[in-house]
Design an enzyme around this catalytic site. Structure first.
Site, PDB file in Angstrom:
ATOM      1  N   ALA A 223       7.836  -1.530   2.084  1.00 21.24           N
ATOM      2  CA  ALA A 223       8.379  -0.524   0.782  1.00 21.24           C
ATOM      3  C   ALA A 223       9.418   0.203   1.340  1.00 21.24           C
ATOM      4  O   ALA A 223      10.562   0.509   0.578  1.00 21.24           O
ATOM      5  CB  ALA A 223       7.272   0.218   0.038  1.00 21.24           C
TER       6      ALA A 223
ATOM      7  N   ALA B  43       0.936  -1.178   0.115  1.00 21.53           N
ATOM      8  CA  ALA B  43       0.175   0.046   0.183  1.00 21.53           C
ATOM      9  C   ALA B  43       0.923   1.318  -0.131  1.00 21.53           C
ATOM     10  O   ALA B  43       2.104   1.097   0.103  1.00 21.53           O
ATOM     11  CB  ALA B  43      -0.868   0.143   1.273  1.00 21.53           C
TER      12      ALA B  43
ATOM     13  N   THR C  44       1.163   3.228   2.095  1.00 26.06           N
ATOM     14  CA  THR C  44       1.580   3.634   3.358  1.00 26.06           C
ATOM     15  C   THR C  44       2.681   2.298   3.879  1.00 26.06           C
ATOM     16  O   THR C  44       3.004   2.413   4.977  1.00 26.06           O
ATOM     17  CB  THR C  44       0.415   3.467   4.620  1.00 26.06           C
ATOM     18  N   SER C  45       3.162   1.534   3.007  1.00 26.17           N
ATOM     19  CA  SER C  45       3.692   0.361   3.464  1.00 26.17           C
ATOM     20  C   SER C  45       5.031   0.603   4.072  1.00 26.17           C
ATOM     21  O   SER C  45       6.018   1.335   3.562  1.00 26.17           O
ATOM     22  CB  SER C  45       4.080  -0.455   1.987  1.00 26.17           C
ATOM     23  N   ASN C  46       5.042  -0.016   5.027  1.00 26.14           N
ATOM     24  CA  ASN C  46       6.400  -0.038   5.996  1.00 26.14           C
ATOM     25  C   ASN C  46       7.630  -0.983   5.141  1.00 26.14           C
ATOM     26  O   ASN C  46       8.597  -0.767   5.310  1.00 26.14           O
ATOM     27  CB  ASN C  46       6.158  -0.553   7.304  1.00 26.14           C
TER      28      ASN C  46
END
Ligand SMILES: *Cc1c(COP(=O)(O)O)cnc(C)c1O
Length: 322
Positions: free
Chosen positions: A75, A69, A71-73
């Site tokens: 990524a 997403a 907001t991905s941690n």
């Protein structure tokens, strides 16, 4: 099992006792601070990526493609580690990018190339298309699945499990239950397999943050089998899907009020997508008697504070005013 990994995360992460909650609930409640694994690298994903990126380097990949997403941690941790290891990083991100904040900002800052998609259903095809294009340019891209939850990344939490056993010994405590959020399943699968492999008879409880129990149970089985084909008894997989609430990344006012409560009681900030839901699940199950036989209870703080979007921050401030 893979032997080689990078050593970039700040390990061992500390285990702390939550004194006020322990008093309230009449049990010893501890928290393992996997949100302390780094700053740019913060959270649980770096434990998995230490194996994933080592694998990429060992097999002479020069480019990483991954997804999540906006907001991905995962990524963001991937971007930071790619920058550090001189790998080109491509992120396929779903969700609105109108506000560049939190992890999306950090990804841009650290040089990831961002590809937006409308829906998470397009993740896999988009990563494949990008991989073919990059191969035509002569690059060697490795596709890393969402959350780095495959047989390689799952090693990170088998290793974390070993770390917990070592810390039990150092602290003179035996944990009866370990609680953790479940998003893509690799964290839970690694812990579950560690407990199974070392026969330490703990209850490993996962709290789903989007899909249901059946889906995660199957995913965890697959991940474990990919590490160790000889595993056949999966009865102790324990995924609780009662605390998903309104869905992935969605928070109700009741949930936000709970995070405010914990923040003010313990000086402990939970994130609204993963750890908040799981921690609320754990305390509710404690109240319901699920852990009545347990003396020492461990929660793993898997990170995620960058997930407080402007929208959620504003809603919380309104709740604080009341
Ligand atoms: C990804 C994530 C999780 C879930 O871990 P999985 O291995 O994907 O199940 C939990 N907490 C935070 C903060 C995360 O970013």
């Amino acid at each position: 099992m893979l032997e080689n990994k990078l050593n970039v995360a700040q390990l061992d992460t500390p285990i702390q006792k939550l004194e006020h909650l322990s008093q309230d609930y009449g049990r010893n409640i501890y928290i393992k601070r996997d949100d302390f694994t780094g700053t740019e690298l913060s959270g649980n994903k770096i434990r998995k990526l230490e194996y994933t990126i080592q694998y990429a380097l060992d097999h002479e990949y020069d480019t990483i493609i991954t997804t999540g997403a906006v907001t991905s941690n995962h990524a963001r941790a991937t971007t930071a580690l790619c920058a550090k290891e001189n790998l080109e990083c491509h992120l396929v991100l779903s969700g609105s990018q109108q506000l560049v904040e939190g992890n999306l900002f950090l990804n841009q800052l650290m040089g990831a190339r961002i590809h937006s998609i409308e829906s998470s259903n397009e993740r896999d095809v988009t990563m494949k298309t990008i991989a073919s294009e990059l191969q035509e340019e002569g690059k060697r891209p490795l596709i890393v699945p969402v959350g780095a939850s495959d047989w390689i990344g799952t090693h990170g939490y088998v290793n974390a499990y070993k770390e917990i056993l070592k810390q039990e010994h150092q602290l003179g405590i035996k944990f009866d239950v370990i609680n953790v959020a479940v998003g893509s399943g690799g964290t839970y699968a690694g812990l579950w397999y560690g407990n199974h492999h070392y026969q330490s008879n703990k209850q490993i409880v996962g709290y789903a943050v989007d899909a249901d129990r059946e889906i995660f149970t199957e995913k965890v089985k697959h991940l474990v089998k990919d590490i160790d084909k000889s595993t056949t008894d999966f009865d102790t997989i324990d995924i609780n899907d009662h605390y998903v609430g309104q869905g992935y990344g969605q928070a109700t006012d009741e949930e936000l009020r709970f995070y405010i409560d914990i923040a003010q009681k313990e000086g402990l900030v939970l994130d609204p997508t993963y750890t908040g839901k799981a921690f609320r699940g754990m305390l509710t199950e404690l109240e319901n008697g699920t852990f009545d036989d347990a003396e020492n209870i461990l929660f793993i703080h898997t990170g995620g504070l960058q997930g407080y979007t402007q929208e959620v921050r504003e809603r919380m401030l309104k709740l604080l005013d009341k």
